[in-house]
Design a protein around this motif. Structure first.
Motif, mmCIF file in Angstrom:
data_model
loop_
_atom_site.group_PDB
_atom_site.id
_atom_site.type_symbol
_atom_site.label_atom_id
_atom_site.label_comp_id
_atom_site.label_asym_id
_atom_site.label_seq_id
_atom_site.Cartn_x
_atom_site.Cartn_y
_atom_site.Cartn_z
ATOM 1 N N GLN A 74 -3.031 4.821 -1.669
ATOM 2 C CA GLN A 74 -3.924 5.275 -0.599
ATOM 3 C C GLN A 74 -3.713 6.774 -0.355
ATOM 4 O O GLN A 74 -2.750 7.184 0.280
ATOM 5 C CB GLN A 74 -3.665 4.499 0.693
ATOM 6 N N LEU A 88 -7.780 9.837 5.773
ATOM 7 C CA LEU A 88 -7.691 9.024 4.569
ATOM 8 C C LEU A 88 -8.855 9.304 3.631
ATOM 9 O O LEU A 88 -9.987 9.526 4.064
ATOM 10 C CB LEU A 88 -7.696 7.532 4.922
ATOM 11 N N VAL A 140 -3.338 -1.218 4.837
ATOM 12 C CA VAL A 140 -3.832 0.093 5.235
ATOM 13 C C VAL A 140 -3.798 0.265 6.753
ATOM 14 O O VAL A 140 -3.665 1.391 7.259
ATOM 15 C CB VAL A 140 -5.250 0.331 4.673
ATOM 16 N N THR A 171 0.861 -1.178 0.000
ATOM 17 C CA THR A 171 0.000 0.000 0.000
ATOM 18 C C THR A 171 0.895 1.224 0.000
ATOM 19 O O THR A 171 1.766 1.366 0.861
ATOM 20 C CB THR A 171 -0.927 0.016 1.225
ATOM 21 N N ALA A 204 -9.345 4.517 -1.123
ATOM 22 C CA ALA A 204 -8.174 4.024 -1.856
ATOM 23 C C ALA A 204 -8.441 4.010 -3.350
ATOM 24 O O ALA A 204 -9.576 3.838 -3.803
ATOM 25 C CB ALA A 204 -7.805 2.628 -1.380
#
Length: 363
Positions: A314, A293, A277, A243, A296
């Motif tokens: 991400q 966040l 994540v 990620t 994604a």
């Protein structure tokens, strides 16, 4: 079909056929064929390792414009060297090129040790065949080469059994290359051997009807051109997942970190990478508390020679980051710095626009 012994051609006959073909059909106007200094030949040979001529030409020309000699390359920062290498792949070549330039300047007074095959082969990133190519192409002195193109030609010509990476098979091919290499016209001969493999004796579709060795080639006589050279025994190619954090500040700059000098993308700048994540969020909680966040982006796969890397970008907006640390920097996609970037990271940054926290699409 009856088996045929791998008859060895007389060197003079082999050389004449090859050079006659080269004089009419070979490549005579490549950028590194002008001003054949050891430096220019060396850079071209390193770039051409596992990379086609058409791809190399623009990289070579940009490189020569920025680094016209070994002293300017040795004096440069690695970041700038890798920046010019970005997209060419196999980045260890770029790192070794920079290291070798510094060795040439510091230990050889700025002059390549073309008087000695052993001294040339000892430079970072230069093996026996590359050293031979540099010596032959830049000085005209006799030196033997055995790159991938030459291996393919000799393996088919003599139907040499076994994967060329095996020591016994490689020794056989070196003996054949030594047998056929002349004492004169070394510049043309080495270029001709590489051209023959690249343009006629191709891996997938060899043009046997235009080859000067059609009548002498054992693999062709057997109808087994595509069986040679034998492939390396295959292993299952694993898939890894990572990620990548696309952390932007209020100005749209993205946090990058420099990879370790060895290993995957060694010395290049990349997005921070995490196993998943959850690990990414844990890092943000410690280093950039208050960051938020976004959804994604769609995962994509980057293929290496020995594994496949599944990348999930991400995005996140920064909360507070007191210090980026020594091996990190803020990168402005609208005003990019001249640093070496991993290829998928370069693609991500090029597609990046300041996003909202509802952004879901990737590059």
């Amino acid at each position: 079909m009856t088996d045929m012994p791998p008859a060895i051609l007389p060197p003079a006959s082999f050389q004449q056929r090859l050079l006659d073909w080269f004089d009419e059909h070979g490549r005579h106007d490549l950028p590194w064929q002008h001003d054949r200094s050891p430096y220019r030949v060396w850079v071209s040979e390193i770039m051409l390792q596992q990379t086609q001529v058409a791809t190399v030409i623009p990289y070579f020309e940009r490189f020569m414009t920025r680094f016209p000699d070994v002293a300017s390359l040795a004096a440069a920062d690695q970041d700038e060297v890798l920046h010019l290498w970005t997209g060419l792949g196999y980045y260890a070549r770029g790192r070794n090129l920079h290291k070798a330039a510094r060795v040439v300047v510091e230990e050889h007074g700025g002059a390549f040790p073309v008087h000695s095959l052993e001294a040339m082969a000892a430079l970072p990133g230069i093996g026996r065949s590359t050293a031979g190519a540099i010596i032959a192409q830049s000085t005209g002195r006799r030196a033997v080469i055995l790159d991938g193109n030459v291996k393919r030609v000799l393996t088919r010509l003599h139907a040499v059994e076994g994967w060329p990476g095996r020591p016994a098979v490689e020794r056989r091919l070196w003996a054949l290359a030594e047998h056929y290499t002349p004492d004169e016209r070394l510049v043309d001969f080495t270029q001709a051997m590489m051209d023959l493999g690249a343009t006629l004796c191709r891996r997938g579709q060899p043009a046997c009807d235009r080859c000067p060795f059609e009548a002498a080639c054992v693999a062709h006589a057997r109808g087994e051109e595509k069986r040679f050279p034998e492939s390396k025994p295959k292993k299952a190619v694993p898939t890894r997942a990572t990620t990548m954090l696309l952390l932007q500040d209020r100005d749209g700059c993205v946090l990058l970190e420099q990879r370790p000098s060895s290993g995957l993308w060694g010395g290049l700048w990349s997005l921070p990478q995490f196993d998943d994540v959850e690990a990414l969020q844990a890092w943000l909680d410690v280093h950039a508390p208050g960051s938020e966040l976004a959804p994604a982006w769609t995962p994509f796969t980057h293929v290496f020679s020995h594994f496949r890397l599944e990348i999930t970008p991400q995005p996140a907006r920064i909360g507070r980051l007191d210090s980026v640390g020594e091996a990190r920097c803020w990168y402005d996609p609208c005003d990019p710095a001249s640093i070496g970037l991993a290829a998928p990271v370069k693609a991500l940054l090029a597609s990046l626009a300041p996003f909202s926290l509802t952004t879901t699409a990737g590059p």
